[in-house]
Design an enzyme around this catalytic site. Structure first.
Site, PDB file in Angstrom:
ATOM      1  CE  LYS A  11       0.874   1.519   4.479  1.00 25.81           C
ATOM      2  NZ  LYS A  11       1.440   2.639   4.808  1.00 25.81           N
ATOM      3  CG  ASP A 137      -0.944  -0.305   8.886  1.00 22.63           C
ATOM      4  OD1 ASP A 137      -2.134   0.222   9.173  1.00 22.63           O
ATOM      5  OD2 ASP A 137       0.029   0.070   8.539  1.00 22.63           O
TER       6      ASP A 137
HETATM    7  P1  ATP Z   1       4.430  -0.435   7.629  1.00 27.88           P
HETATM    8  O1  ATP Z   1       4.142   0.403   6.616  1.00 27.88           O
HETATM    9  O2  ATP Z   1       3.132  -1.176   8.150  1.00 27.88           O
HETATM   10  O3  ATP Z   1       4.922   0.440   8.946  1.00 27.88           O
HETATM   11  P2  ATP Z   1       6.687  -1.300   6.890  1.00 27.88           P
HETATM   12  O4  ATP Z   1       6.806  -1.414   5.415  1.00 27.88           O
HETATM   13  O5  ATP Z   1       7.646  -0.184   7.380  1.00 27.88           O
HETATM   14  O6  ATP Z   1       5.398  -1.515   7.512  1.00 27.88           O
HETATM   15  P3  ATP Z   1       7.201  -4.165   6.977  1.00 27.88           P
HETATM   16  O7  ATP Z   1       8.126  -4.439   5.837  1.00 27.88           O
HETATM   17  O8  ATP Z   1       5.930  -4.702   7.241  1.00 27.88           O
HETATM   18  O9  ATP Z   1       7.606  -2.617   7.495  1.00 27.88           O
HETATM   19  O10 ATP Z   1       8.184  -4.955   8.227  1.00 27.88           O
HETATM   20  C1  ATP Z   1       8.930  -4.290   9.304  1.00 27.88           C
HETATM   21  C2  ATP Z   1       9.566  -5.254  10.075  1.00 27.88           C
HETATM   22  O11 ATP Z   1       8.956  -6.250  10.395  1.00 27.88           O
HETATM   23  C3  ATP Z   1      10.910  -5.655   9.141  1.00 27.88           C
HETATM   24  O12 ATP Z   1      12.088  -5.203   9.995  1.00 27.88           O
HETATM   25  C4  ATP Z   1      11.096  -7.375   9.558  1.00 27.88           C
HETATM   26  O13 ATP Z   1      12.075  -7.977  10.478  1.00 27.88           O
HETATM   27  C5  ATP Z   1       9.810  -7.753  10.289  1.00 27.88           C
HETATM   28  N1  ATP Z   1       8.818  -8.702   9.476  1.00 27.88           N
HETATM   29  C6  ATP Z   1       8.153  -9.950  10.152  1.00 27.88           C
HETATM   30  N2  ATP Z   1       7.463 -10.263   8.928  1.00 27.88           N
HETATM   31  C7  ATP Z   1       7.857  -9.626   7.857  1.00 27.88           C
HETATM   32  C8  ATP Z   1       7.457 -10.074   6.536  1.00 27.88           C
HETATM   33  N3  ATP Z   1       6.431 -11.051   6.330  1.00 27.88           N
HETATM   34  N4  ATP Z   1       7.825  -9.215   5.780  1.00 27.88           N
HETATM   35  C9  ATP Z   1       8.564  -8.022   6.004  1.00 27.88           C
HETATM   36  N5  ATP Z   1       8.999  -7.883   7.259  1.00 27.88           N
HETATM   37  C10 ATP Z   1       8.551  -8.731   8.203  1.00 27.88           C
END
Ligand code: ATP
Length: 294
Positions: A11, A137
């Site tokens: 997203k 989320d």
């Molecule tokens: P948001 O936009 O909700 O803040 P994000 O894009 O910043 O999410 P993600 O990529 O969802 O962050 O993941 C953040 C952390 O979660 C990573 O540092 C990772 O170690 C952990 N994590 C656990 N499961 C997953 C997964 N399936 N994919 C990505 N990261 C994961």
């Protein structure tokens, strides 16, 4: 052995406002969420052994209960007393820790996949209730499309689909901690809040340009101050013909919207060859119930 193969879509935030910090420490938000065509691939197999096994192409991601895919599978197994085990293969393509809810999308897709694999016949409403137990989320990632997200992210109002356009995604080669961004957000000093109601009004009128003019993300006040590369990328997107450019979530991913495929492609190659953009993707908006749907 049964198998489901699914896509977990990322997203972007077309608008992100923080209303207040609650007493429990959570921030109350108002966000316009939009699913885009960039996705992770997830396959789930049933196994005879009762355990959950996760494999992923990114060596630095956890594969135990700290992976959101594992958490989602464990929640389904426990809630519905599923005896069989699962083997989940996760092919990450969505930038990690980038403000694109990649992990939440993976979790939502795993809930959806387990529902199908084990013929649980759960309705969307029931999946949403399970989703919120994993993260704020995650319910949105079940719903997808264009939506208003309120509360801590779990109160969702579907909106008419945002007008079609092209989306350029650039993830700078820096790591931004969501915790750091929220801790350093000083709402009393934020004077420029995005006009979320105005964006929704233009979406209802299918006015791409009117809506784009009102886009805004209050978290930029923290992340851009710390990392000037984000401002550089936003400016470069605009110089290359984007209608609008904004940081997504708590960053550091920057996106630009384009109304013309040629301009979008040219900008994509511009970022690809420059050293500024390490992870660069050109995609479009994703709306559920189209042929792209899982
Ligand atoms: P948001 O936009 O909700 O803040 P994000 O894009 O910043 O999410 P993600 O990529 O969802 O962050 O993941 C953040 C952390 O979660 C990573 O540092 C990772 O170690 C952990 N994590 C656990 N499961 C997953 C997964 N399936 N994919 C990505 N990261 C994961």
């Amino acid at each position: 052995m049964d198998i489901v193969k699914l896509k977990a879509y990322a997203k972007i935030n077309l608008g992100l406002d923080v209303i207040k910090k609650r007493e429990d420490g959570y921030h109350e938000v108002r966000m316009i969420m939009q699913t885009i065509g960039l996705y992770d691939k997830i396959s789930i197999n049933t196994t005879n052994h009762p355990s959950i096994k996760v494999k992923t192409n990114l060596h630095y991601l956890p594969t135990d209960k700290n992976n959101l895919v594992y958490k989602a599978a464990a929640l389904m197994k426990e809630t519905f007393q599923i005896k069989a085990g699962v083997y989940i293969h996760l092919e990450k393509r969505i930038p990690v820790a980038a403000g694109m809810a990649g992990g939440s999308a993976d979790a939502a897709t795993t809930l959806y996949g387990m529902n199908r694999l084990f013929h649980l016949n759960l309705k969307t409403e029931e999946l949403l209730k399970l989703a919120v137990q994993i993260g704020a989320d995650v319910p949105y990632c079940i719903l997808r499309g264009t939506a208003l997200s309120e509360g801590i992210g779990e109160i969702l109002t579907p909106l008419p689909p945002f007008p079609a356009c092209y989306v350029l995604i650039v993830k700078p080669n820096i790591n931004v901690s969501t915790k750091f961004v929220y801790e350093n957000l000083h709402l009393d000093t934020v004077t420029n809040h995005p006009d979320i109601d105005g964006i929704m009004k233009h979406i209802k009128e299918q006015d791409l340009y009117g809506a784009s003019k009102l886009f805004g993300n209050v978290l930029e006040t923290v992340t851009e101050k710390e990392y000037h590369i984000i401002t550089d990328k936003k400016n470069k997107m605009l110089e290359n013909g984007a209608i609008v450019s904004l940081m997504s979530g708590s960053g550091p991913t920057v996106f630009g919207l384009f109304d013309n495929v040629k301009t979008a492609e040219k900008a994509f190659y511009e970022f690809k060859v420059s050293s500024l953009g390490k992870q660069v993707y050109l995609t479009n908006l994703f709306q559920p119930n189209t042929k792209q749907s899982i």
